[in-house]
Design a protein around this motif. Structure first.
Motif, PDB file in Angstrom:
ATOM      1  N   ALA A 184       0.850  -1.192   0.000  1.00 41.62           N
ATOM      2  CA  ALA A 184       0.000   0.000   0.000  1.00 41.62           C
ATOM      3  C   ALA A 184       0.888   1.245   0.000  1.00 41.62           C
ATOM      4  O   ALA A 184       1.919   1.284   0.678  1.00 41.62           O
ATOM      5  N   LYS A 185       0.469   2.261  -0.756  1.00 45.67           N
ATOM      6  CA  LYS A 185       1.270   3.483  -0.879  1.00 45.67           C
ATOM      7  C   LYS A 185       0.385   4.717  -0.785  1.00 45.67           C
ATOM      8  O   LYS A 185      -0.788   4.681  -1.138  1.00 45.67           O
ATOM      9  N   SER A 186       0.994   5.804  -0.328  1.00 41.40           N
ATOM     10  CA  SER A 186       0.284   7.087  -0.283  1.00 41.40           C
ATOM     11  C   SER A 186       1.295   8.211  -0.486  1.00 41.40           C
ATOM     12  O   SER A 186       2.508   8.012  -0.323  1.00 41.40           O
ATOM     13  N   ALA A 187       0.788   9.398  -0.838  1.00 44.35           N
ATOM     14  CA  ALA A 187       1.672  10.540  -1.088  1.00 44.35           C
ATOM     15  C   ALA A 187       2.259  11.087   0.200  1.00 44.35           C
ATOM     16  O   ALA A 187       3.310  11.731   0.191  1.00 44.35           O
ATOM     17  N   ASN A 188       1.600  10.840   1.331  1.00 47.15           N
ATOM     18  CA  ASN A 188       2.091  11.347   2.612  1.00 47.15           C
ATOM     19  C   ASN A 188       1.525  10.508   3.746  1.00 47.15           C
ATOM     20  O   ASN A 188       0.705   9.610   3.534  1.00 47.15           O
ATOM     21  N   LYS A 189       1.984  10.786   4.957  1.00 47.63           N
ATOM     22  CA  LYS A 189       1.455  10.146   6.154  1.00 47.63           C
ATOM     23  C   LYS A 189       0.897  11.225   7.070  1.00 47.63           C
ATOM     24  O   LYS A 189       1.193  12.410   6.899  1.00 47.63           O
ATOM     25  N   LEU A 190       0.094  10.812   8.034  1.00 44.20           N
ATOM     26  CA  LEU A 190      -0.466  11.763   8.996  1.00 44.20           C
ATOM     27  C   LEU A 190       0.036  11.405  10.382  1.00 44.20           C
ATOM     28  O   LEU A 190      -0.184  10.304  10.873  1.00 44.20           O
ATOM     29  N   SER A 191       0.745  12.337  11.001  1.00 45.41           N
ATOM     30  CA  SER A 191       1.276  12.124  12.344  1.00 45.41           C
ATOM     31  C   SER A 191       0.904  13.317  13.211  1.00 45.41           C
ATOM     32  O   SER A 191       1.417  14.425  12.999  1.00 45.41           O
ATOM     33  N   PRO A 192       0.004  13.142  14.190  1.00 50.23           N
ATOM     34  CA  PRO A 192      -0.375  14.254  15.066  1.00 50.23           C
ATOM     35  C   PRO A 192       0.843  14.844  15.760  1.00 50.23           C
ATOM     36  O   PRO A 192       1.779  14.134  16.142  1.00 50.23           O
ATOM     37  N   THR A 193       0.852  16.157  15.912  1.00 48.36           N
ATOM     38  CA  THR A 193       1.999  16.842  16.503  1.00 48.36           C
ATOM     39  C   THR A 193       2.116  16.607  18.006  1.00 48.36           C
ATOM     40  O   THR A 193       3.192  16.735  18.569  1.00 48.36           O
ATOM     41  N   MET A 194       1.001  16.267  18.648  1.00 43.11           N
ATOM     42  CA  MET A 194       1.034  16.011  20.093  1.00 43.11           C
ATOM     43  C   MET A 194      -0.035  14.990  20.448  1.00 43.11           C
ATOM     44  O   MET A 194      -1.046  14.863  19.736  1.00 43.11           O
ATOM     45  N   PRO A 195       0.159  14.202  21.527  1.00 43.62           N
ATOM     46  CA  PRO A 195      -0.826  13.189  21.914  1.00 43.62           C
ATOM     47  C   PRO A 195      -2.179  13.829  22.231  1.00 43.62           C
ATOM     48  O   PRO A 195      -2.252  14.916  22.792  1.00 43.62           O
ATOM     49  N   LEU A 196      -3.244  13.135  21.844  1.00 42.20           N
ATOM     50  CA  LEU A 196      -4.587  13.606  22.146  1.00 42.20           C
ATOM     51  C   LEU A 196      -4.963  13.255  23.582  1.00 42.20           C
ATOM     52  O   LEU A 196      -4.475  12.276  24.153  1.00 42.20           O
ATOM     53  N   ASP A 197      -5.826  14.050  24.163  1.00 39.91           N
ATOM     54  CA  ASP A 197      -6.321  13.784  25.512  1.00 39.91           C
ATOM     55  C   ASP A 197      -7.478  12.804  25.416  1.00 39.91           C
ATOM     56  O   ASP A 197      -8.614  13.195  25.111  1.00 39.91           O
ATOM     57  N   LEU A 198      -7.189  11.522  25.638  1.00 42.98           N
ATOM     58  CA  LEU A 198      -8.181  10.459  25.487  1.00 42.98           C
ATOM     59  C   LEU A 198      -8.257   9.638  26.773  1.00 42.98           C
ATOM     60  O   LEU A 198      -7.631   8.575  26.894  1.00 42.98           O
ATOM     61  N   PRO A 199      -8.995  10.112  27.759  1.00 43.88           N
ATOM     62  CA  PRO A 199      -9.066   9.414  29.057  1.00 43.88           C
ATOM     63  C   PRO A 199      -9.597   7.990  28.921  1.00 43.88           C
ATOM     64  O   PRO A 199     -10.481   7.719  28.103  1.00 43.88           O
ATOM     65  N   VAL A 200      -9.051   7.090  29.710  1.00 38.37           N
ATOM     66  CA  VAL A 200      -9.544   5.715  29.770  1.00 38.37           C
ATOM     67  C   VAL A 200     -10.941   5.709  30.391  1.00 38.37           C
ATOM     68  O   VAL A 200     -11.241   6.501  31.286  1.00 38.37           O
ATOM     69  N   GLY A 201     -11.800   4.814  29.888  1.00 45.55           N
ATOM     70  CA  GLY A 201     -13.132   4.683  30.460  1.00 45.55           C
ATOM     71  C   GLY A 201     -14.146   5.664  29.903  1.00 45.55           C
ATOM     72  O   GLY A 201     -15.280   5.709  30.394  1.00 45.55           O
ATOM     73  N   LYS A 202     -13.778   6.445  28.878  1.00 43.31           N
ATOM     74  CA  LYS A 202     -14.705   7.390  28.254  1.00 43.31           C
ATOM     75  C   LYS A 202     -14.781   7.132  26.756  1.00 43.31           C
ATOM     76  O   LYS A 202     -13.825   6.675  26.136  1.00 43.31           O
TER      77      LYS A 202
END
Length: 276
Positions: A184-202
């Motif tokens: 599989a190939k693509s012209a670019n990749k997506l990498s978030p600049t900082m971790p998202l706030d994703l609390p456990v249990g929500k």
């Protein structure tokens, strides 16, 4: 004798005058014939100028077909009518153990619970190309839990297939990349600049819009970016079982109308007088 001759002369003279008058009247009544030189012609363009050219007809694309209605992949009848199970361990390949649909409680949607073991995935029976896929997910207790969504998943079914992975691993959620070594190939990749706030249990919401080989990612209402030039650009949608328990709900696909190509309009040439 002379009187008779004079009377005959008068009668002949009167007849001759009448004949001449009738002939003249006929000639005056007939309109004169026009020669070809006297016929009217359309006015010619002024010297040094070109005759105006007709404008080309503008072509417009037909209106795009409307979007289809939402397709529910969890609460739309028998779950396995929508999905196919693929496991990396044939000895433990029991889809109803790894993947379970449970009631979400009063006035709540059903929940798809994945134990994370063995490694593998479920993929849609249908193939999609232009679509929007939305879901909600939750890790119940593991802050380092791992899973993902696979888009444009191609056959053969194996762990891991040719596809593009949208990472749901908590520290890297939103990262998008082609499956390594799959082709599989693509012209670019997506990498978030900082971790998202994703609390456990929500519960957290992910919306993926795929059109013309591009993937747009939105998590919790925030657009993270877009991956373009994906090859393959169509395939199944898959959910990973990748070692951690993860819960899914509200799995919905909206098939999008394909983009309509519009033919470019031909410019109208502006005629200018020749100054030479």
């Amino acid at each position: 004798m002379r009187k008779r001759f004079a009377l005959l002369f008068v009668i002949v003279s009167i007849a001759g005058l009448s004949l001449c008058s009738s002939s003249g009247y006929a000639q005056e009544a007939a309109p004169p014939a026009k020669s070809g030189a006297d016929e009217k012609k359309p006015p010619a363009a002024p010297t040094g100028e070109k005759a105006p050219q007709p404008k080309p007809v503008e072509k417009t694309a037909p209106p795009a077909p409307p979007l289809s209605g939402p397709e529910k992949l969890l609460n739309g009848g028998n779950f396995w009518d929508h999905w196919k199970y693929i496991s990396g361990d044939e000895k433990e390949a029991n889809p109803n153990v790894t993947w379970k649909v449970v009631s979400g409680g009063t006035d709540q949607p059903s929940v798809l619970v994945c134990t994370g073991k063995p490694y593998g995935y479920i993929r849609t029976q249908k193939i999609y190309e232009n679509f929007q896929f939305s879901l909600e997910w939750m890790y119940p207790n593991d802050p380092n839990a791992n899973s993902g969504i696979l888009l444009f998943t191609a056959e053969p079914d194996k762990v891991w297939p040719k596809a593009f992975q949208v990472q749901l691993h908590r520290p890297e959620a939103g990262y998008v990349f082609p499956t390594p070594g799959s082709g599989a190939k693509s012209a670019n990749k997506l990498s978030p600049t900082m971790p998202l706030d994703l609390p456990v249990g929500k519960w957290h919401k992910c919306v993926l819009t795929c059109r013309s080989g591009n993937i747009s990612v939105m998590i919790n209402g925030v657009k993270l970016g877009e991956v373009t030039g994906c090859d393959p650009s169509k395939g199944a949608i898959a959910l990973q079982s990748e070692g951690s328990e993860i819960h899914f709900r509200k799995l919905v696909v909206d098939v999008l109308a394909p983009e309509q190509a519009v033919e470019p309009r031909e410019p109208v040439a502006q005629q200018k007088p020749d100054k030479s």
